[in-house]
Design a protein around this motif. Structure first.
Motif, PDB file in Angstrom:
ATOM      1  N   ILE A  26       0.860  -1.183   0.000  1.00 26.36           N
ATOM      2  CA  ILE A  26       0.000   0.000   0.000  1.00 26.36           C
ATOM      3  C   ILE A  26       0.896   1.232   0.000  1.00 26.36           C
ATOM      4  O   ILE A  26       1.679   1.435   0.912  1.00 26.36           O
ATOM      5  N   SER A  27       0.792   2.027  -1.038  1.00 22.11           N
ATOM      6  CA  SER A  27       1.686   3.175  -1.202  1.00 22.11           C
ATOM      7  C   SER A  27       1.318   4.298  -0.243  1.00 22.11           C
ATOM      8  O   SER A  27       0.272   4.268   0.421  1.00 22.11           O
ATOM      9  N   SER A  28       2.163   5.318  -0.199  1.00 21.34           N
ATOM     10  CA  SER A  28       1.946   6.445   0.699  1.00 21.34           C
ATOM     11  C   SER A  28       0.714   7.259   0.310  1.00 21.34           C
ATOM     12  O   SER A  28       0.240   8.073   1.096  1.00 21.34           O
ATOM     13  N   ILE A  29       0.173   7.037  -0.905  1.00 20.87           N
ATOM     14  CA  ILE A  29      -1.060   7.713  -1.298  1.00 20.87           C
ATOM     15  C   ILE A  29      -2.255   6.751  -1.200  1.00 20.87           C
ATOM     16  O   ILE A  29      -3.281   6.945  -1.843  1.00 20.87           O
ATOM     17  N   LYS A  30      -2.059   5.667  -0.427  1.00 18.59           N
ATOM     18  CA  LYS A  30      -3.101   4.684  -0.129  1.00 18.59           C
ATOM     19  C   LYS A  30      -3.500   3.834  -1.339  1.00 18.59           C
ATOM     20  O   LYS A  30      -4.550   3.189  -1.322  1.00 18.59           O
ATOM     21  N   ALA A  31      -2.678   3.800  -2.361  1.00 16.99           N
ATOM     22  CA  ALA A  31      -2.968   2.968  -3.524  1.00 16.99           C
ATOM     23  C   ALA A  31      -2.296   1.612  -3.352  1.00 16.99           C
ATOM     24  O   ALA A  31      -1.164   1.525  -2.865  1.00 16.99           O
ATOM     25  N   VAL A  32      -3.001   0.547  -3.735  1.00 11.99           N
ATOM     26  CA  VAL A  32      -2.434  -0.793  -3.652  1.00 11.99           C
ATOM     27  C   VAL A  32      -1.573  -1.049  -4.887  1.00 11.99           C
ATOM     28  O   VAL A  32      -2.044  -0.950  -6.017  1.00 11.99           O
ATOM     29  N   THR A  33      -0.315  -1.348  -4.655  1.00 13.43           N
ATOM     30  CA  THR A  33       0.624  -1.608  -5.742  1.00 13.43           C
ATOM     31  C   THR A  33       0.838  -3.106  -5.885  1.00 13.43           C
ATOM     32  O   THR A  33       1.049  -3.803  -4.902  1.00 13.43           O
ATOM     33  N   HIS A  34       0.762  -3.592  -7.129  1.00 17.49           N
ATOM     34  CA  HIS A  34       0.990  -5.011  -7.414  1.00 17.49           C
ATOM     35  C   HIS A  34       2.414  -5.199  -7.926  1.00 17.49           C
ATOM     36  O   HIS A  34       2.779  -4.643  -8.961  1.00 17.49           O
ATOM     37  N   LEU A  35       3.206  -5.942  -7.199  1.00 18.05           N
ATOM     38  CA  LEU A  35       4.584  -6.224  -7.597  1.00 18.05           C
ATOM     39  C   LEU A  35       4.652  -7.668  -8.081  1.00 18.05           C
ATOM     40  O   LEU A  35       4.281  -8.585  -7.349  1.00 18.05           O
ATOM     41  N   VAL A  36       5.112  -7.880  -9.311  1.00 19.48           N
ATOM     42  CA  VAL A  36       5.160  -9.216  -9.884  1.00 19.48           C
ATOM     43  C   VAL A  36       6.371  -9.962  -9.330  1.00 19.48           C
ATOM     44  O   VAL A  36       7.508  -9.516  -9.484  1.00 19.48           O
ATOM     45  N   VAL A  37       6.121 -11.093  -8.675  1.00 21.96           N
ATOM     46  CA  VAL A  37       7.188 -11.840  -8.011  1.00 21.96           C
ATOM     47  C   VAL A  37       8.268 -12.264  -9.007  1.00 21.96           C
ATOM     48  O   VAL A  37       9.462 -12.124  -8.735  1.00 21.96           O
ATOM     49  N   LYS A  38       7.879 -12.776 -10.160  1.00 15.40           N
ATOM     50  CA  LYS A  38       8.870 -13.228 -11.142  1.00 15.40           C
ATOM     51  C   LYS A  38       9.811 -12.100 -11.534  1.00 15.40           C
ATOM     52  O   LYS A  38      11.034 -12.275 -11.582  1.00 15.40           O
ATOM     53  N   ASP A  39       9.247 -10.916 -11.799  1.00 17.48           N
ATOM     54  CA  ASP A  39      10.077  -9.774 -12.209  1.00 17.48           C
ATOM     55  C   ASP A  39      11.047  -9.381 -11.098  1.00 17.48           C
ATOM     56  O   ASP A  39      12.228  -9.102 -11.342  1.00 17.48           O
ATOM     57  N   MET A  40      10.542  -9.347  -9.856  1.00 22.76           N
ATOM     58  CA  MET A  40      11.389  -8.968  -8.730  1.00 22.76           C
ATOM     59  C   MET A  40      12.438 -10.036  -8.449  1.00 22.76           C
ATOM     60  O   MET A  40      13.587  -9.731  -8.133  1.00 22.76           O
ATOM     61  N   LEU A  41      12.032 -11.298  -8.561  1.00 23.37           N
ATOM     62  CA  LEU A  41      12.948 -12.404  -8.302  1.00 23.37           C
ATOM     63  C   LEU A  41      14.090 -12.397  -9.319  1.00 23.37           C
ATOM     64  O   LEU A  41      15.261 -12.554  -8.967  1.00 23.37           O
ATOM     65  N   CYS A  42      13.755 -12.194 -10.571  1.00 22.82           N
ATOM     66  CA  CYS A  42      14.775 -12.184 -11.620  1.00 22.82           C
ATOM     67  C   CYS A  42      15.732 -11.009 -11.451  1.00 22.82           C
ATOM     68  O   CYS A  42      16.912 -11.093 -11.795  1.00 22.82           O
ATOM     69  N   ALA A  43      15.233  -9.905 -10.906  1.00 24.72           N
ATOM     70  CA  ALA A  43      16.095  -8.750 -10.665  1.00 24.72           C
ATOM     71  C   ALA A  43      16.955  -8.948  -9.425  1.00 24.72           C
ATOM     72  O   ALA A  43      18.170  -8.731  -9.443  1.00 24.72           O
ATOM     73  N   SER A  44      16.335  -9.403  -8.332  1.00 29.58           N
ATOM     74  CA  SER A  44      17.040  -9.512  -7.060  1.00 29.58           C
ATOM     75  C   SER A  44      18.031 -10.667  -7.006  1.00 29.58           C
ATOM     76  O   SER A  44      19.038 -10.588  -6.312  1.00 29.58           O
ATOM     77  N   LEU A  45      17.729 -11.762  -7.725  1.00 33.43           N
ATOM     78  CA  LEU A  45      18.596 -12.940  -7.643  1.00 33.43           C
ATOM     79  C   LEU A  45      19.447 -13.114  -8.899  1.00 33.43           C
ATOM     80  O   LEU A  45      19.749 -14.233  -9.313  1.00 33.43           O
ATOM     81  N   LYS A  46      19.845 -12.018  -9.510  1.00 32.96           N
ATOM     82  CA  LYS A  46      20.694 -12.079 -10.696  1.00 32.96           C
ATOM     83  C   LYS A  46      21.972 -12.871 -10.442  1.00 32.96           C
ATOM     84  O   LYS A  46      22.537 -13.468 -11.346  1.00 32.96           O
ATOM     85  N   LEU A  47      22.420 -12.886  -9.194  1.00 33.99           N
ATOM     86  CA  LEU A  47      23.668 -13.567  -8.861  1.00 33.99           C
ATOM     87  C   LEU A  47      23.446 -15.037  -8.497  1.00 33.99           C
ATOM     88  O   LEU A  47      24.384 -15.737  -8.175  1.00 33.99           O
ATOM     89  N   ASN A  48      22.201 -15.480  -8.555  1.00 31.46           N
ATOM     90  CA  ASN A  48      21.916 -16.857  -8.139  1.00 31.46           C
ATOM     91  C   ASN A  48      20.855 -17.466  -9.048  1.00 31.46           C
ATOM     92  O   ASN A  48      19.736 -17.748  -8.619  1.00 31.46           O
TER      93      ASN A  48
END
Length: 308
Positions: A275-297
């Motif tokens: 939930i953002s600071s303007i009270k909006a619900v943000t959808h974060l795609v797990v696959k996209d975040m996982l591929c970005a965060s675990l680039k080293l693994n």
């Protein structure tokens, strides 16, 4: 979960040093290291990681694997004028997450985690639920509660989820662990190479960074931050995570880099709701975040059944 044991041990030394080193000393040493790390990351990730083990958080902050950035103690905020952490630190357990805040229609339960493979139902007396920069609370589907209890997660603190046991782990439980992994970078050195260099296309230049902490934070750090880059201004997203940085997540209560702001995130199959600071619900795609965060693994990404 140990992604890079050798780098982790080196980074822990750097993190420990950051607690006692003056903030200006950290800035100076980081700037001196910046171009070397950037140069190595373009050709040799392992050497860049070794160099990044010398990167230090501005005192009195320390690295949080959940914010993937330097953080004050939970409940505190970094004061750019005083160059110190201000406010009262949380004592005891994290507040119970409000699982109805995201508006999800599925049954949810609050959980606590100390890693992507070590999490348990919320219990104010449990070690993993205590407010530190190493722990994290979140909401997830209630159906996994019985499964993690049967596996002994949270009961025996040495037990962690084995995601390789395909036949014994439900898709929902695996997805929950994957979402946690997308939010988690274990070492400061890894975060520096991933977010402060462009080795994986995730570096942020000054033009992309919105000043969200105070109008002064960018002005005070601009000259040092710009020295971290080649030709363009490379913003230090690890020391001061903010809008425009790829490790930034906006959650009600605090802004990126502040661990207390992550309390109350909701994890659903393949998506994270915040939930953002303007009270909006943000959808974060797990696959996209996982591929970005675990680039080293990349092997770990495949164990979670994702292909980047």
């Amino acid at each position: 979960m140990h992604f890079l044991a050798t780098v982790a041990s080196l980074a822990s030394v750097a993190m420990a040093a950051s607690v006692t080193s003056p903030a200006c000393s950290a800035h100076t040493s980081n700037v001196q290291l910046g171009n070397k790390i950037l140069a190595e990351a373009a050709t040799d990730i392992d050497n860049a990681l070794s160099l990044a083990a010398g990167f230090k958080c501005p005192a009195p902050m320390a690295y949080s694997p959940w914010t993937k950035a330097c953080s004050c103690l939970p409940g505190q905020k970094y004061d750019t004028t005083q160059k110190s952490c201000s406010g009262s630190a949380l004592v005891g357990a994290w507040p119970l997450p409000k699982c109805d805040a995201s508006g999800s229609t599925v049954a949810l339960t609050a959980f606590c985690a100390i890693s992507p493979t070590k999490f348990t139902k919320y219990d104010a007396t449990h070690a993993w639920c205590q407010a530190t920069i190493e722990t994290f609370t979140f909401c997830a589907e209630a159906e996994i509660e019985a499964e993690i209890s049967a596996l002994g997660l949270g009961i025996n603190l040495d037990v962690e989820l084995d995601i390789s046991l395909t036949s014994k782990i439900s898709a929902t439980l695996r997805s929950t662990s994957a979402a946690l992994a997308s939010l988690f970078i274990e070492t400061l050195a890894e975060a520096v190479v991933i977010f402060n260099t462009n080795a994986f296309g995730l570096a942020a230049v000054a033009a992309d960074v919105e000043v969200s902490l105070t109008t002064g934070v960018f002005a005070q750090l601009q000259s040092a931050a710009c020295l971290l880059g080649f030709g363009t201004c490379q913003f230090d997203c690890v020391s001061f995570s903010t809008k425009g940085c790829h490790n930034y997540i906006d959650v009600v209560g605090a802004l990126g880099g502040r661990i207390s702001g992550l309390v109350g995130v909701t994890i659903l199959p393949d998506v994270i709701l915040s939930i953002s600071s303007i009270k909006a619900v943000t959808h974060l795609v797990v696959k996209d975040m996982l591929c970005a965060s675990l680039k080293l693994n990349t092997p770990l990404i495949s164990e979670y059944k994702y292909t980047c």
